[in-house]
Motif scaffolding. Structure first.
Motif, PDB file in Angstrom:
ATOM      1  N   PHE A   1       0.815  -1.212   0.000  1.00 46.76           N
ATOM      2  CA  PHE A   1       0.000   0.000   0.000  1.00 46.76           C
ATOM      3  C   PHE A   1       0.851   1.266   0.000  1.00 46.76           C
ATOM      4  O   PHE A   1       0.447   2.293  -0.550  1.00 46.76           O
ATOM      5  CB  PHE A   1      -0.962  -0.020   1.190  1.00 46.76           C
ATOM      6  CG  PHE A   1      -2.101  -0.982   1.003  1.00 46.76           C
ATOM      7  CD1 PHE A   1      -3.164  -0.675   0.169  1.00 46.76           C
ATOM      8  CD2 PHE A   1      -2.089  -2.217   1.630  1.00 46.76           C
ATOM      9  CE1 PHE A   1      -4.208  -1.568  -0.026  1.00 46.76           C
ATOM     10  CE2 PHE A   1      -3.130  -3.123   1.450  1.00 46.76           C
ATOM     11  CZ  PHE A   1      -4.190  -2.805   0.624  1.00 46.76           C
TER      12      PHE A   1
ATOM     13  N   LEU B   1       2.504   6.964   3.324  1.00 47.13           N
ATOM     14  CA  LEU B   1       1.087   7.304   3.277  1.00 47.13           C
ATOM     15  C   LEU B   1       0.747   8.404   4.273  1.00 47.13           C
ATOM     16  O   LEU B   1      -0.029   9.318   3.965  1.00 47.13           O
ATOM     17  CB  LEU B   1       0.243   6.062   3.563  1.00 47.13           C
ATOM     18  CG  LEU B   1       0.185   5.028   2.435  1.00 47.13           C
ATOM     19  CD1 LEU B   1      -0.554   3.780   2.892  1.00 47.13           C
ATOM     20  CD2 LEU B   1      -0.471   5.609   1.195  1.00 47.13           C
TER      21      LEU B   1
ATOM     22  N   GLY C   1      -4.525   5.090   5.405  1.00 49.90           N
ATOM     23  CA  GLY C   1      -3.962   5.419   4.100  1.00 49.90           C
ATOM     24  C   GLY C   1      -3.538   6.877   4.066  1.00 49.90           C
ATOM     25  O   GLY C   1      -2.953   7.387   5.016  1.00 49.90           O
TER      26      GLY C   1
ATOM     27  N   THR D   1      -3.674  -7.068  -4.377  1.00 50.55           N
ATOM     28  CA  THR D   1      -4.304  -6.321  -3.290  1.00 50.55           C
ATOM     29  C   THR D   1      -5.010  -7.243  -2.307  1.00 50.55           C
ATOM     30  O   THR D   1      -4.933  -7.051  -1.093  1.00 50.55           O
ATOM     31  CB  THR D   1      -5.310  -5.298  -3.852  1.00 50.55           C
ATOM     32  OG1 THR D   1      -4.610  -4.327  -4.641  1.00 50.55           O
ATOM     33  CG2 THR D   1      -6.051  -4.580  -2.729  1.00 50.55           C
TER      34      THR D   1
ATOM     35  N   LEU E   1       1.516   3.010  -3.228  1.00 53.24           N
ATOM     36  CA  LEU E   1       0.435   3.769  -3.849  1.00 53.24           C
ATOM     37  C   LEU E   1       0.381   5.210  -3.372  1.00 53.24           C
ATOM     38  O   LEU E   1      -0.476   5.979  -3.817  1.00 53.24           O
ATOM     39  CB  LEU E   1      -0.916   3.096  -3.552  1.00 53.24           C
ATOM     40  CG  LEU E   1      -1.027   1.608  -3.881  1.00 53.24           C
ATOM     41  CD1 LEU E   1      -2.395   1.089  -3.458  1.00 53.24           C
ATOM     42  CD2 LEU E   1      -0.794   1.357  -5.360  1.00 53.24           C
TER      43      LEU E   1
ATOM     44  N   ASN F   1     -15.621   5.498  -1.447  1.00 51.82           N
ATOM     45  CA  ASN F   1     -15.660   6.397  -0.295  1.00 51.82           C
ATOM     46  C   ASN F   1     -17.015   7.075  -0.072  1.00 51.82           C
ATOM     47  O   ASN F   1     -17.500   7.117   1.062  1.00 51.82           O
ATOM     48  CB  ASN F   1     -14.551   7.444  -0.403  1.00 51.82           C
ATOM     49  CG  ASN F   1     -14.006   7.839   0.947  1.00 51.82           C
ATOM     50  OD1 ASN F   1     -13.822   6.991   1.831  1.00 51.82           O
ATOM     51  ND2 ASN F   1     -13.741   9.118   1.131  1.00 51.82           N
TER      52      ASN F   1
ATOM     53  N   LEU G   1     -11.067   3.048  -4.408  1.00 50.72           N
ATOM     54  CA  LEU G   1     -11.351   3.616  -3.090  1.00 50.72           C
ATOM     55  C   LEU G   1     -12.088   4.941  -3.213  1.00 50.72           C
ATOM     56  O   LEU G   1     -12.968   5.249  -2.395  1.00 50.72           O
ATOM     57  CB  LEU G   1     -10.060   3.811  -2.302  1.00 50.72           C
ATOM     58  CG  LEU G   1      -9.409   2.557  -1.717  1.00 50.72           C
ATOM     59  CD1 LEU G   1      -8.123   2.914  -1.001  1.00 50.72           C
ATOM     60  CD2 LEU G   1     -10.364   1.842  -0.765  1.00 50.72           C
ATOM     61  N   HIS G   2     -11.735   5.735  -4.221  1.00 49.84           N
ATOM     62  CA  HIS G   2     -12.441   7.004  -4.443  1.00 49.84           C
ATOM     63  C   HIS G   2     -13.909   6.759  -4.782  1.00 49.84           C
ATOM     64  O   HIS G   2     -14.785   7.516  -4.350  1.00 49.84           O
ATOM     65  CB  HIS G   2     -11.760   7.793  -5.567  1.00 49.84           C
ATOM     66  CG  HIS G   2     -10.498   8.468  -5.148  1.00 49.84           C
ATOM     67  ND1 HIS G   2     -10.453   9.771  -4.696  1.00 49.84           N
ATOM     68  CD2 HIS G   2      -9.216   8.014  -5.094  1.00 49.84           C
ATOM     69  CE1 HIS G   2      -9.204  10.104  -4.395  1.00 49.84           C
ATOM     70  NE2 HIS G   2      -8.433   9.051  -4.633  1.00 49.84           N
TER      71      HIS G   2
ATOM     72  N   ILE H   1      -8.110  -2.471  -9.469  1.00 46.29           N
ATOM     73  CA  ILE H   1      -7.264  -2.379  -8.277  1.00 46.29           C
ATOM     74  C   ILE H   1      -5.934  -3.050  -8.596  1.00 46.29           C
ATOM     75  O   ILE H   1      -5.871  -3.914  -9.474  1.00 46.29           O
ATOM     76  CB  ILE H   1      -7.928  -3.035  -7.043  1.00 46.29           C
ATOM     77  CG1 ILE H   1      -8.213  -4.517  -7.307  1.00 46.29           C
ATOM     78  CG2 ILE H   1      -9.181  -2.303  -6.634  1.00 46.29           C
ATOM     79  CD1 ILE H   1      -8.766  -5.255  -6.106  1.00 46.29           C
TER      80      ILE H   1
ATOM     81  N   TRP I   1      -2.324   8.563  -4.413  1.00 47.36           N
ATOM     82  CA  TRP I   1      -3.464   8.158  -3.587  1.00 47.36           C
ATOM     83  C   TRP I   1      -4.667   9.071  -3.785  1.00 47.36           C
ATOM     84  O   TRP I   1      -5.812   8.622  -3.794  1.00 47.36           O
ATOM     85  CB  TRP I   1      -3.056   8.163  -2.108  1.00 47.36           C
ATOM     86  CG  TRP I   1      -4.015   7.451  -1.205  1.00 47.36           C
ATOM     87  CD1 TRP I   1      -5.141   7.962  -0.613  1.00 47.36           C
ATOM     88  CD2 TRP I   1      -3.943   6.092  -0.754  1.00 47.36           C
ATOM     89  NE1 TRP I   1      -5.758   7.020   0.165  1.00 47.36           N
ATOM     90  CE2 TRP I   1      -5.039   5.861   0.099  1.00 47.36           C
ATOM     91  CE3 TRP I   1      -3.042   5.056  -0.988  1.00 47.36           C
ATOM     92  CZ2 TRP I   1      -5.270   4.639   0.718  1.00 47.36           C
ATOM     93  CZ3 TRP I   1      -3.263   3.841  -0.368  1.00 47.36           C
ATOM     94  CH2 TRP I   1      -4.368   3.640   0.475  1.00 47.36           C
ATOM     95  N   TRP I   2      -4.409  10.369  -3.966  1.00 48.84           N
ATOM     96  CA  TRP I   2      -5.504  11.331  -4.077  1.00 48.84           C
ATOM     97  C   TRP I   2      -5.936  11.564  -5.523  1.00 48.84           C
ATOM     98  O   TRP I   2      -6.789  12.409  -5.781  1.00 48.84           O
ATOM     99  CB  TRP I   2      -5.115  12.638  -3.400  1.00 48.84           C
ATOM    100  CG  TRP I   2      -5.255  12.550  -1.907  1.00 48.84           C
ATOM    101  CD1 TRP I   2      -4.290  12.281  -0.993  1.00 48.84           C
ATOM    102  CD2 TRP I   2      -6.462  12.696  -1.162  1.00 48.84           C
ATOM    103  NE1 TRP I   2      -4.813  12.245   0.276  1.00 48.84           N
ATOM    104  CE2 TRP I   2      -6.148  12.514   0.197  1.00 48.84           C
ATOM    105  CE3 TRP I   2      -7.786  12.976  -1.517  1.00 48.84           C
ATOM    106  CZ2 TRP I   2      -7.097  12.586   1.206  1.00 48.84           C
ATOM    107  CZ3 TRP I   2      -8.750  13.062  -0.508  1.00 48.84           C
ATOM    108  CH2 TRP I   2      -8.398  12.865   0.831  1.00 48.84           C
TER     109      TRP I   2
ATOM    110  N   SER J   1      -5.626   4.120  -6.770  1.00 48.76           N
ATOM    111  CA  SER J   1      -6.632   4.014  -5.704  1.00 48.76           C
ATOM    112  C   SER J   1      -8.011   4.472  -6.176  1.00 48.76           C
ATOM    113  O   SER J   1      -8.860   4.853  -5.362  1.00 48.76           O
ATOM    114  CB  SER J   1      -6.194   4.837  -4.486  1.00 48.76           C
ATOM    115  OG  SER J   1      -4.971   4.359  -3.970  1.00 48.76           O
TER     116      SER J   1
END
Length: 241
Positions: free
Chosen positions: A16, A97, A73, A187, A19, A37, A33-34, A183, A23-24, A30
């Protein structure tokens, strides 16, 4: 490799940590995950409002409450919790992270207490404890959930999410998602997935009571969404028994 006395698995941390750079980026590694969320946040907001009988229209319902996000994260959940008014502490085992999380939070003008730590190293109690898509990556889920319970304040709320251990989750989350690049490869380990019945037992063994289970499903028309269908992924809420 497992760090002694800790829930942390070094290989998972490294995976992780790689990444952190994007990440953003909602279109980066990711991206899933976005997409996930907002669904998770809708569930958390509903559980928080119900548990504390809060005004569902309030912009800052968690004002005056403390929150702990474990396995944070780079802050995808910690930042919204802070915007909802909580005093947020967020921990992750990957220094890269946490560095990315701190940098992003500063850019957003958010005051979040980020720490490179395992939950077992923490002290204190928190009104809200969250750990989303984490329990399937730890060394010992039972010990990890006990450590989460130890940080939960009397009257507090614990919210977890994790993939279910079903044929559908194996097909979509391990097979299709990794094969088509949704992904990163590696993972998930299907053998580490935890079904709701086992999750309820783990919670009970940590002197917690499960009060809600809700699925996260996927469809071509709706994408990821909250559902009674728990076959793919689910969220669970618990309180002290």
């Amino acid at each position: 490799m497992v760090e002694t006395g800790s829930s942390i698995v070094a290989d998972e941390v490294e995976r992780f940590a790689a990444l952190a750079g994007d990440w953003w980026d909602p279109d980066g590694a990711s991206a899933m995950l976005h997409k996930l969320n907002p669904v998770r946040l809708a569930y958390i907001r509903d559980q928080v409002d119900q548990h504390w009988s809060l005004d569902e229209c309030s912009l800052k319902p968690l004002t005056g409450k403390s929150a702990l996000d474990v396995g944070c994260g780079a802050g995808l959940l910690a930042e919204p919790l802070a915007r909802l008014g909580a005093k947020v502490t967020a921990v992750d085992a990957a220094p890269g992270l946490i560095a990315a999380a701190e940098l992003h939070a500063r850019g957003q003008g958010l005051d979040i207490d980020y720490r490179v730590a395992a939950v077992e190293e923490l002290t204190g109690a928190f009104d809200l404890v969250t750990s989303l898509e984490v329990v399937e990556h730890v060394a010992e889920p039972a010990a990890f959930i006990r450590a989460l319970a130890a940080r939960l304040a009397p009257g507090g709320l614990l919210i977890l999410s994790t993939p279910n251990q079903t044929a559908l989750s194996r097909l979509l989350m391990v097979g299709a998602a990794e094969a088509f690049g949704a992904i990163p490869k590696g993972t998930h380990d299907f053998d580490k997935f935890i079904g709701p019945d086992r999750m309820k037992l783990l919670l009970a063994e940590a002197s917690l009571k499960c009060i809600d289970v809700e699925g996260i499903a996927w469809s071509p028309t709706r994408g990821l969404h909250l559902s009674d269908d728990i076959r793919l992924n689910y969220l669970v809420t618990a309180i002290h028994a």
